[in-house]
Scaffold this active site. Structure first.
Site, PDB file in Angstrom:
ATOM      1  N   HIS A 137       0.922  -1.171  -0.083  1.00  0.00           N
ATOM      2  CA  HIS A 137       0.073   0.102  -0.023  1.00  0.00           C
ATOM      3  C   HIS A 137       0.863   1.169  -0.103  1.00  0.00           C
ATOM      4  O   HIS A 137       2.015   1.385   0.643  1.00  0.00           O
ATOM      5  CB  HIS A 137      -0.831   0.188   1.176  1.00  0.00           C
ATOM      6  CG  HIS A 137      -2.061   0.933   1.188  1.00  0.00           C
ATOM      7  ND1 HIS A 137      -1.805   2.295   1.317  1.00  0.00           N
ATOM      8  CD2 HIS A 137      -3.323   0.792   0.595  1.00  0.00           C
ATOM      9  CE1 HIS A 137      -3.004   2.812   0.957  1.00  0.00           C
ATOM     10  NE2 HIS A 137      -3.948   1.764   0.419  1.00  0.00           N
ATOM     11  N   ASP A 175      -8.054  -4.983  -0.964  1.00  0.00           N
ATOM     12  CA  ASP A 175      -8.570  -5.580  -2.031  1.00  0.00           C
ATOM     13  C   ASP A 175      -8.294  -7.378  -2.035  1.00  0.00           C
ATOM     14  O   ASP A 175      -8.694  -7.994  -3.045  1.00  0.00           O
ATOM     15  CB  ASP A 175      -7.886  -4.985  -3.139  1.00  0.00           C
ATOM     16  CG  ASP A 175      -8.393  -3.717  -3.744  1.00  0.00           C
ATOM     17  OD1 ASP A 175      -9.820  -3.605  -3.429  1.00  0.00           O
ATOM     18  OD2 ASP A 175      -7.865  -2.665  -4.042  1.00  0.00           O
TER      19      ASP A 175
END
Ligand code: CMC
Length: 432
Positions: free
Chosen positions: A309, A366
């Site tokens: 991320h 996700d």
């Protein structure tokens, strides 16, 4: 006394104001640096740049903290639902019973899509990307609500409540319509009496003479997935909304631009890429080691999707919540999805691998959201549009901050030019 930082270039010193956020975030204000010194701050990709002051979401990537308007995401996921959290994100406070009812009513009243607008959708090839269709439909909204989309902040803010309800509710309806259009099914009109998520499931899955009936767990799971996406600070698509909005563009146009930014596989499109990866591991009977080995090559196109991320360096709190919910949801729905087992195995293998450990790469939201959406019956090609439904409150709240900021200015970053220096035009005959 206000704190300052000092930048020294050659022999000259430039005092720069220091800013401290309400959660102690520190920044050096470089706005006046260029005028004073001729220097700009260079920060490719804005990874270390605060592009705005915002009161919506606090994110501490080092410690895995995410809070909307002060409320921890864990508490919202546990106690709230998508519509209530959307109200919080947009308006700054949890709604009281009257505000919640009124907000829900506005969403219900503004769910339907005009017949003329349906024709825009029907102009697309059925094979078109759902995200391309969604952004085009949202960018068409100003044509149907010109009084809410004047491209004048003062004017547009007067109609903000209605525009916000239209954007949130219709994005959901459009997504359901795209699904049905691609499947060659007749559109299902929204039902006024249904709550937000149930209405979406109805518009997706009901048949002309047979209403979709689901277990309450399905709407609950959908609520959770959407809630966890409601806002996420200055991510790529939200920053796009702010950037486009800063030119005094109306809410719908700005959101449409955000949806385009969301479509990429490094951002919202990652949920599709994760499922493709898990499916291909399943189909090949692999254990995932091939993907892990390829991801370690350093090539951007081989990244382990759903891992890493831009800001979380410890864990993504949303991934923790959704990973746990996966087990519960699948058990309650009686689904045994082999992709969940593969995902868990892949996660464990990656978390033990020196490459991922050293770079602090953990599963992001996700990694597991696709498995829940698949359990609900959402096809893979629609996953990123689901992210867009979820992120709509964040886009709306961020646009409003831009529009309501009396000191705001158009977003206009600088660059460091690295191209050819001045040269004279060469006639065609003299070119090599
Ligand atoms: N697989 C393999 N290596 C990776 C990955 C990954 N998924 N992510 C980052 N790296 C490597 C990267 O190559 C770099 O290596 P090195 O230091 O050797 O050059 C190192 O880890 C640090 O990368 P970074 O600076 O943390 O990554 P970034 O900020 O450039 O990119 C990211 C962040 C999310 C785009 C990236 O982690 C990625 O591509 N992940 C896969 C796509 C994905 O799951 N995206 C969804 C993000 S969450 C939903 C959302 O908010 O949009």
């Amino acid at each position: 006394m206000a704190k300052t930082a000092t930048l020294k270039i050659d022999d000259k010193e430039y005092p720069l104001p220091v800013m401290i956020g309400t959660e102690g975030e520190k920044a050096v204000d470089t706005r006046a640096l260029r005028a004073a010194s001729g220097y700009v701050a260079y920060d490719q990709g804005y990874g270390n740049t605060g592009s705005c002051e915002s009161q919506i979401t606090f994110l501490d990537g080092d410690n895995g903290i995410l809070r909307h308007r002060g409320y921890p995401i864990e508490q919202l996921a546990h106690h709230s639902d998508f519509v209530e959290t959307a109200y919080l994100v947009i308006y700054g406070e949890l709604p009281n019973a009257t505000q919640r009812r009124e907000f829900g009513l506005q969403l219900r009243k503004n769910a339907a899509i005009e017949t003329q607008m349906q024709k825009i959708l029907e102009g697309f090839p059925t094979s078109a990307s759902p995200m391309a269709m969604l952004s085009a439909m949202v960018s068409a909204l100003p044509a149907y609500y010109p009084h809410l989309a004047t491209n004048n902040f003062e004017q547009d803010l007067k109609g903000f409540d209605l525009a916000a309800a239209i954007a949130m509710s219709k994005i959901r309806t459009i997504v359901a319509m795209i699904y049905r259009y691609q499947k060659g099914l007749p559109f299902m009109f929204p039902k006024q009496e249904l709550p937000f998520c149930d209405n979406f499931l109805h518009m997706m899955f009901s048949e002309p003479y047979q209403d979709y009936v689901s277990m309450p767990e399905v709407a609950k799971a959908l609520n959770l997935v959407l809630l966890l996406h409601a806002d996420h600070e200055q991510n790529c698509s939200t920053s796009t909304v702010r950037m486009v909005g800063s030119s005094a563009s109306n809410l719908f146009t700005s959101i449409s631009a955000g949806i385009c930014a969301l479509a990429g596989p490094l951002h919202g499109g990652a949920n599709v890429a994760v499922m493709q990866m898990l499916q291909s591991i399943h189909d090949e009977g692999d254990d995932g080691s091939r993907f892990i080995a390829a991801a370690k090559s350093g090539s951007k196109s081989n990244r382990l999707m759903g891992f890493g991320h831009a800001v979380y360096r410890n864990f993504d709190p949303r991934a923790k919540i959704i990973g746990e919910a996966c087990d519960t949801v699948l058990t309650r729905l009686g689904i045994d999805d082999p992709l969940l087992k593969i995902a868990k195995h892949l996660e464990q293998a990656a978390l033990k691998d020196e490459y991922f450990v050293a770079r602090k790469l953990y599963p992001n939201v996700d990694f597991y959201s696709g498995i829940i959406m698949r359990a609900i019956g959402i096809p893979m090609n629609m996953f990123t549009t689901m992210f867009a439904i979820g992120r709509a409150p964040g886009y709306i709240a961020n646009w409003r901050e831009v529009a309501a900021n009396p000191k705001g200015r158009i977003y206009r970053p600088r660059q460091i030019y690295g191209g050819p220096v001045k040269r004279d035009y060469v006639p065609m005959a003299q070119r090599g």
